[in-house]
Design an enzyme around this catalytic site. Structure first.
Site, PDB file in Angstrom:
ATOM      1  N   HIS A  67       0.844  -1.195   0.000  1.00 55.72           N
ATOM      2  CA  HIS A  67       0.000   0.000   0.000  1.00 55.72           C
ATOM      3  C   HIS A  67       0.887   1.256   0.000  1.00 55.72           C
ATOM      4  O   HIS A  67       0.701   2.169  -0.805  1.00 55.72           O
ATOM      5  CB  HIS A  67      -0.898  -0.069   1.248  1.00 55.72           C
ATOM      6  CG  HIS A  67      -1.731   1.137   1.502  1.00 55.72           C
ATOM      7  ND1 HIS A  67      -3.104   1.075   1.630  1.00 55.72           N
ATOM      8  CD2 HIS A  67      -1.418   2.440   1.678  1.00 55.72           C
ATOM      9  CE1 HIS A  67      -3.566   2.278   1.880  1.00 55.72           C
ATOM     10  NE2 HIS A  67      -2.574   3.123   1.910  1.00 55.72           N
ATOM     11  N   GLU A  68       1.898   1.265   0.894  1.00 50.36           N
ATOM     12  CA  GLU A  68       2.805   2.421   0.984  1.00 50.36           C
ATOM     13  C   GLU A  68       3.656   2.557  -0.274  1.00 50.36           C
ATOM     14  O   GLU A  68       3.887   3.668  -0.754  1.00 50.36           O
ATOM     15  CB  GLU A  68       3.711   2.293   2.203  1.00 50.36           C
ATOM     16  CG  GLU A  68       3.014   2.485   3.520  1.00 50.36           C
ATOM     17  CD  GLU A  68       2.243   3.782   3.584  1.00 50.36           C
ATOM     18  OE1 GLU A  68       2.735   4.813   3.076  1.00 50.36           O
ATOM     19  OE2 GLU A  68       1.119   3.753   4.112  1.00 50.36           O
ATOM     20  N   HIS A  71       1.788   4.396  -2.937  1.00 47.33           N
ATOM     21  CA  HIS A  71       1.853   5.863  -2.746  1.00 47.33           C
ATOM     22  C   HIS A  71       3.198   6.399  -3.222  1.00 47.33           C
ATOM     23  O   HIS A  71       3.275   7.383  -3.966  1.00 47.33           O
ATOM     24  CB  HIS A  71       1.753   6.214  -1.254  1.00 47.33           C
ATOM     25  CG  HIS A  71       0.392   6.093  -0.653  1.00 47.33           C
ATOM     26  ND1 HIS A  71      -0.719   6.687  -1.193  1.00 47.33           N
ATOM     27  CD2 HIS A  71      -0.035   5.482   0.486  1.00 47.33           C
ATOM     28  CE1 HIS A  71      -1.768   6.431  -0.419  1.00 47.33           C
ATOM     29  NE2 HIS A  71      -1.388   5.693   0.600  1.00 47.33           N
TER      30      HIS A  71
HETATM   31 ZN   LIG Z   1      -2.356   5.178   2.386  1.00 48.50          ZN
END
Ligand SMILES: [Zn+2]
Length: 376
Positions: A67-68, A71
């Protein structure tokens, strides 16, 4: 983050683990091994439950890391340098060195994280339906990962700043309204209202007897509230400097010192009486470098009398040079990062991911089984 350990590098981005991560890994493994898995799946041995709990907890953190990474990779592709990713007690943080310059970029960086979690969740469910019948243990892990990642995606889409959903909402308001400051104020207010709702719900649950649920919900609320408040003041500070250039605030006649004087003389005759933190060093009539307080601190005090400034300074070829037209918002992080001001580095743009809801569902299940077994 102080207390972090570097565990490796993925796509050129340093990955750190904060000490608090170990606590949550143990807590999550334990709550899965004692609560979640034994309640949903009967007939495994105690050791198997612990192994399942540990594997599921580690895979959840791998999901948070993905998830990170989503980003960070989108941020880097849009020209925003990424310092590192840290896993900690509330999930993960991507440390991105600059705020996004346009609503479109902010939208892309924010939305890709929850989308990644939802995608991992859907994939886990697909594999569960394909493979779950062959191995109950694998099926148990896939089902948990599917559920946890869907919850992770949904929780982070809550439109309270600074959760991803808050950033998505801010980019939309920013795009429509054209004013970042007003957009930020709106979404931080929404974020604080949501935080207070969590806290109120937590207090209510606590007093009707769901102690662990109540405490946990209140804790999430408190975390959201403090994050929304600090995010608000950070962005307000940035927007104050928006549009201000280096030439508007720079000193056009800075103090200079000769390269051949001693550090002792520099401190006694320049830094202390003039209240300086740094000075340009001149050799002959040309700029030789920059001397700062932190350079002096690296030299033992008893050597100050014999050490010339020219030896302790940062030489000119290692200085970071900025132009008068550059924006102050771009230059301030450089100054803080290189300790030119002698002050602590300012916090950079961060993208936090949290999964307290996931943990809570495991904890709650554990708590409810603990209560029911006591009644029996
Ligand atoms: Zn996030």
């Amino acid at each position: 983050m102080p207390g972090s350990l570097r565990i490796g590098k993925i796509f050129g981005i340093d990955i750190y683990i904060h000490i608090s991560w170990v606590i949550i890994l143990v807590l999550l493994t334990w709550s899965l091994a004692v609560g979640w898995f034994p309640v949903l799946y009967h007939g495994f041995s105690a050791v198997t439950y612990w192994v399942l709990g540990f594997i599921a907890a580690v895979l959840l953190f791998v999901s948070v890391l993905l998830h990170e990474l989503a980003h960070s990779l989108v941020a880097r592709a849009r020209g925003l340098p990424v310092k590192n990713i840290t896993l900690y007690i509330f999930g993960g943080v991507s440390n991105i060195e600059k705020e996004p310059g346009s609503p479109g970029i902010e939208f892309q960086i924010a939305v890709v994280g929850p989308l990644t979690s939802l995608l991992i969740g859907v994939l886990a469910f697909v594999f569960f339906f394909l493979l779950g019948q062959y191995s109950p243990a694998l099926g148990a892990i896939l089902w948990y990962l599917g559920l946890a990642n869907i919850l992770l995606g949904i929780f982070n889409l809550i439109p309270g700043f600074p959760l991803d959903g808050g950033r998505v909402l801010r980019s939309i308001v920013w795009k429509i309204d054209g004013n970042l400051r007003r957009a930020t104020r709106i979404v931080t207010v929404v974020g604080q209202i949501i935080a207070y709702l969590f806290i109120l719900a937590g207090i209510w649950l606590f007093f009707v007897g769901y102690f662990i649920d109540g405490l946990w919900l209140g804790f999430i609320g408190w975390f959201l509230l403090s994050s929304a408040q600090s995010a608000n003041s950070e962005v307000m500070l940035q927007s104050v400097f928006r549009g201000v250039t280096v030439s508007e605030v720079m000193n056009t006649a800075p103090t200079t010192v000769p390269a051949n004087i001693s550090l002792q003389k520099l401190v006694d005759e320049y830094f202390l009486p003039l209240g300086l933190r740094s000075a340009f060093v001149i050799q002959g009539d040309r700029l030789a470098g920059l001397i700062t307080l932190s350079d002096i601190r690296h030299v033992p005090r008893e050597e100050w009398g014999q050490t010339p400034v020219g030896l302790a300074m940062i030489p000119r070829d290692r200085l970071h040079i900025v132009s008068p037209q550059q924006s102050l918002n771009d230059v301030l992080p450089l100054m803080a990062g290189r300790d030119v001001t002698g002050k602590k580095p300012r916090k950079s743009y961060t993208n936090k991911t949290t999964f307290p809801v996931v943990l809570r569902s495991a904890m709650t299940l554990w708590a409810s089984t603990a209560c029911s077994s006591r009644k029996v």
